[in-house]
Design an enzyme around this catalytic site. Structure first.
Site, PDB file in Angstrom:
ATOM      1  N   ARG A  50       0.700  -1.067   0.039  1.00 15.99           N
ATOM      2  CA  ARG A  50      -0.142  -0.051  -0.101  1.00 15.99           C
ATOM      3  C   ARG A  50       0.731   1.186  -0.049  1.00 15.99           C
ATOM      4  O   ARG A  50       1.285   1.526   1.019  1.00 15.99           O
ATOM      5  CB  ARG A  50      -1.100  -0.038   1.357  1.00 15.99           C
ATOM      6  N   ASP A  52       1.616   5.291  -0.369  1.00 19.13           N
ATOM      7  CA  ASP A  52       1.127   6.674  -0.142  1.00 19.13           C
ATOM      8  C   ASP A  52       0.775   7.523  -0.926  1.00 19.13           C
ATOM      9  O   ASP A  52       0.998   7.312  -2.273  1.00 19.13           O
ATOM     10  CB  ASP A  52       1.903   7.355   1.146  1.00 19.13           C
ATOM     11  N   ARG A 208      11.158   5.976   3.515  1.00 19.49           N
ATOM     12  CA  ARG A 208      11.134   7.411   3.656  1.00 19.49           C
ATOM     13  C   ARG A 208      11.851   7.782   4.740  1.00 19.49           C
ATOM     14  O   ARG A 208      12.492   9.007   4.629  1.00 19.49           O
ATOM     15  CB  ARG A 208       9.736   7.956   3.431  1.00 19.49           C
TER      16      ARG A 208
END
Length: 258
Positions: A50, A52, A208
């Site tokens: 999934r 973002d 990230r």
């Protein structure tokens, strides 16, 4: 009943992430819409990852089951034709494409059978950046010390408890232990710095945060030798900032031969 594994690529700029949500445009929602049109009945898609909002994919994986007449190998052609000819959002056309469709065993699941993933994060390390790259790079104006970043990256590789690289407030996981197979930092073209990481799984925002921590190392805010202690401390506040989504690409999901 066929079980189909899809490889898809997408520009995440105009998607509110992967997961289906009411009243917003998502990768899962648009993919299900196209497949439902081609198959002639509502299709539900299961994704392997999934992403973002704003995150891109070169090789995301998703699967669906159904009893349909179209040959599996022709699904990409049919669905991509719909994607190219339809504009679900103003000014958006063709930002999602099915690269491949293949039939897999009945018990195969795109998420639970995944053995690992590879991500790429791209930083444009120059004073100026073309406006056309604003959705595809993290712009860092100050010079980054790539050798220091490489030194810090080497300490991330291996099996560790990576709680320090999990976003604050994330849904509790059974374990935050993961294995990072490789983490490279290389200077690319036009002032790009390319970070690539592969592992058996990643926590929410883990890539990230790794990219942001390496950026802080490159800026001299965090000494490279501190990386091992940051990981051992399991404290999110000790790691660096969370790099923005537009520099991140899901490159590949790994499977054993299905």
């Amino acid at each position: 009943m066929k079980n189909v594994l899809l490889t898809v690529e997408y520009d995440g700029t105009n998607f509110a992430g992967w997961q289906r949500q009411p009243s917003v445009r998502t990768v899962q929602g648009v993919l299900e819409e196209g497949l439902s049109t081609v198959c002639g009945y509502p299709v539900t898609v299961e994704g392997a990852s999934r992403t973002d909002a704003g995150v891109h994919a070169l090789g995301a994986s998703a699967g669906f089951r159904g009893d349909f007449g179209i040959p599996v190998e022709r699904i990409p052609l049919a669905v991509n034709h719909i994607f190219r000819g339809r504009t679900p959002s103003p000014g958006v056309n063709g930002d999602l494409r099915i690269v491949q469709a293949r039939e897999v065993p009945a018990d195969f699941h795109p998420r639970f059978d995944a053995k690992g993933k590879k991500y790429r994060y791209i930083i444009r390390n120059r004073k100026e950046m073309p406006v056309f790259l604003r959705n595809y790079r993290y712009h860092v104006e100050k010079p980054l010390d790539v050798e220091q970043m490489k030194s810090a990256a080497a300490q991330v590789v291996g099996t560790h408890d990576f709680a320090c690289f999990q976003a604050t407030g994330s849904y509790p996981r059974r374990t935050t232990v993961r294995t990072v197979y490789f983490l490279s930092v290389e200077e690319g073209r036009e002032g790009d710095i390319v970070i690539e990481v592969g592992g058996d799984g990643f926590l929410y925002n883990m890539v990230r945060i790794i990219a942001g921590t390496l950026t802080d190392v490159g800026l001299g805010k965090i000494p490279p030798e501190a990386m091992a202690d940051i990981i051992a401390g399991r404290d999110r506040s000790r790691a660096g900032h969370t790099a923005p989504p537009q520099g991140l690409y899901l490159v590949e999901v790994y499977y054993q031969e299905a």
